[in-house]
Design an enzyme around this catalytic site. Sequence first.
Site, short mmCIF file in Angstrom:
data_model
loop_
_atom_site.label_atom_id
_atom_site.label_comp_id
_atom_site.label_asym_id
_atom_site.label_seq_id
_atom_site.Cartn_x
_atom_site.Cartn_y
_atom_site.Cartn_z
N SER A 68 0.80 -1.23 0.00
CA SER A 68 0.00 0.00 0.00
C SER A 68 0.84 1.28 0.00
O SER A 68 1.67 1.48 -0.87
CB SER A 68 -0.94 -0.08 1.20
N ASP A 284 -3.23 6.29 -3.08
CA ASP A 284 -2.07 5.69 -2.40
C ASP A 284 -1.45 4.63 -3.33
O ASP A 284 -1.91 4.45 -4.47
CB ASP A 284 -2.43 5.14 -1.01
N ARG A 512 0.11 5.64 18.55
CA ARG A 512 -0.30 6.87 17.87
C ARG A 512 -1.11 7.76 18.81
O ARG A 512 -1.93 7.27 19.59
CB ARG A 512 -1.15 6.56 16.65
C1 16G Z 1 -4.21 -0.40 7.64
C2 16G Z 1 -5.69 -0.47 7.41
C3 16G Z 1 -6.29 0.90 7.44
C4 16G Z 1 -5.95 1.59 8.74
C5 16G Z 1 -4.47 1.57 8.98
C6 16G Z 1 -4.18 2.01 10.38
C7 16G Z 1 -6.84 -2.02 5.97
C8 16G Z 1 -6.96 -2.56 4.58
N1 16G Z 1 -5.95 -1.07 6.12
O1 16G Z 1 -3.58 0.29 6.61
O2 16G Z 1 -7.68 0.76 7.33
O3 16G Z 1 -6.39 2.92 8.73
O4 16G Z 1 -4.00 0.23 8.86
O5 16G Z 1 -2.84 1.84 10.65
O6 16G Z 1 -7.52 -2.45 6.89
P1 16G Z 1 -2.29 1.91 12.12
O7 16G Z 1 -2.96 0.82 12.91
O8 16G Z 1 -0.83 1.74 11.98
O9 16G Z 1 -2.65 3.27 12.64
MG MG Z 2 -3.74 1.17 0.25
#
Ligand code: 16G
Ligand code: MG
Length: 550
Positions: A68, A284, A512
Site C-alpha cells: 500500500s 495511495d 499513535r
Molecule cells: C491499515 C488499514 C487501514 C488503517 C491503517 C491504520 C486495511 C486494509 N488497512 O492500513 O484501514 O487505517 O492500517 O494503521 O484495513 P495503524 O494501525 O498503523 O494506525
Molecule cells: Mg492502500
Amino acid sequence: MASLSIDLIRKLADRHPKASHLRFQYGTAGFRTLGSILDSVMFRVGVLAALRSKRFDGKTIGVMVTASHNPEHDNGVKLVDPRGEMLEASWENHATVLANAPTTDAFIECLEILVKNLRIDLSKPSRVVYGRDTRPTGAALVASLEDGLRAIGAEGRNAGITTTPILHYLVRAINTKGTKDEYGEDSEEGYMKKLSTAFKKLVAGKPASEPLIVDCANGVGTQAVAEISQYLGDTLQLLPYNTAASSTGALNNACGADFVKTTQKLPPSLHGVLKPGQRGCSFDGDADRIIYFYLDERGHFCMLDGDKIAALVAAFIVELVKSAGLENKIKVGIVQTAYANGGSTKYLASRLPVKCVATGVKHLHHAAEHYDVGVYFEANGHGTVLFSPDTLHIFQTHQPSTPAQSTGLNHLINLTQLINQTVGDALSDMLLVEVVLAHKSYSGAEWDSLYVDLPNRLVKVVVPDRSIFKTEDAERRLVSPPGLQSKIDDLRRRYEAGRAFVRPSGTEDVVRVYAEAQFRPQADELAYRVAGLVYDEVGGDPSKRPNEFM
Ligand code: 16G
Ligand code: MG
C-alpha cells in the site's frame, strides 16, 4: 478421502525456508514488512489460500501482494474472501500460525491440524486469483506464492500488476458469474466498463467538469488512471501526475494519499501545477485510498479527506433517496473511526445515524453492512458505500410515481454500479466524488464549506512494547496502562473543543496520539503533551521525548 500431497509440499516448502529469527503477524492489513524477508510467508499464504478455497467448495479466493502506502522496500500480502471482502478474522490467526512454523516439518504438522480442525474436504477444487502492485520485490514474491498453490494443486489465475480494489472486484465477479447477483465481467476490462458506463449515465446532461489532477503516487494507480481515461473519453479529463511507476525509489515518495493526509501538504511535485480553484486528488500506492485537495484563491492548500468525502456522498445519497420517494423505506447511515474529525462527526450526526468503530477496514465494512445504505470512510481516505441486498431489491422493484422519482431511482441504481462495494477504491471513489460535484455544481471550496475541520495533529511515539496499550470504546479510551486515560482527560479538558486519544498502531511498532482543538496551536500543543504523557509512562529516554518543536 483425499489427503495432502506431503512429498510435494515438503519439496516445495524446502525451497522457501523460514529464517529462524523472524516472526510474522497477519495484522490489520495482512502480512506487511520488508519485501526481502517475505519469501516463506508468500509460499505459506499460497497454501492457506488454496485450502480456504477448498473450504468454500472451490469458490475463488483472492491474494493481493502489496504494501500500500508503505515505502517501496516494504511489501505484504493479504487474502480476499469469496465475496471480495477482507479475510475473516479467525483465519488471520491460522495465517499467523502457519507463517511462524519454524521448519518444513512443523509447517506440515500445522497444516494437518488445520485441515482436521476446520474439516477441510481436500477432494474439493481450489481456485485462487492473485495480483500485485508495482513494487520491485513483487515478481519474486508472486513466484513463491505460485509454489504454494502448486503444493496443494490449486488452480491459479494471475491478474498481473493491478490495484487492490480491482483484485477484490475480480474475486466477487468470478464467484458471482452466471448468478442473479453477477457483479460484472470478471476482467480488468469488465471493471473499467462497469465503472465508466455508470459514470457516463450519471453525468449525462451535466456540463463537463474542469480537468482533474490525479497524483498516482508513482504506483499502480498510474495504469488504472490511464485505462479508465480511455473509457471516459471527454466526460471527464484526468491529468495524471507522479506516474513513474517503474522508477526505483519513487513509489509513495513525497506523494500519494498518505503523504498528503499525514503532512497536510500538497506533494512538492504539484507545486506550480495545481492552480488556485483547481481540484486534485492523490491515490495511495495500491489505489485503495483517495484524498482530494484544492488551492483557495490565496493559493493556500486545503485538504478534502475521507471525512469530507463521506459528508459529500452521504448527503447526495440521502437527497436521491428522498427524490425517488424512498425515504420511508431506506435509511442511510455512516461509519467512522476515532480519527474522524470532530467537525465531521458533529455535522453528520445532526443529520444521520453515525457509528464509530475501531480502525481498520474490516471493522468499518462490517458495521456499514448493518445499514440499508452504509457509507464508511476512514479519515485517511479509505472507504466506500454498501447497499444491502434488501435495498437493491427495493431499487429493482420500486414503481416511481413521477418523472422526478424515476430520475432519482435511476441515479441510485447507477450509483450501485459505479461504487466498488467490495472495498475502498480510489478510482471508483474519485468518479463518485466527480458525479456529486457535477450534480451540485460545487467547486472544491463549496464542498469544503459543508463543515469546518477542527485543527488536528497526529504524533507517533516509539515505545518498547506497544502491547501494554489497550483501548475501549472504539479505541477512544485507554484502559491500560492504568491511570493514563485520566491524565489525558485532565489535559484535554483545558482546551476548547479538545479531544485526544492514544492507540497502539496495528501496522507499526509505535503508539499513535491524535489530538484536535478549536485552534491550530492548541491542537499541536495538546498532541505533544499527550505524547509526552505516553513517553513518560513507558520510561523513555528524556532526550527523545516528543516536543512541540519536532
Ligand atoms: C491499515 C488499514 C487501514 C488503517 C491503517 C491504520 C486495511 C486494509 N488497512 O492500513 O484501514 O487505517 O492500517 O494503521 O484495513 P495503524 O494501525 O498503523 O494506525
Ligand atoms: Mg492502500
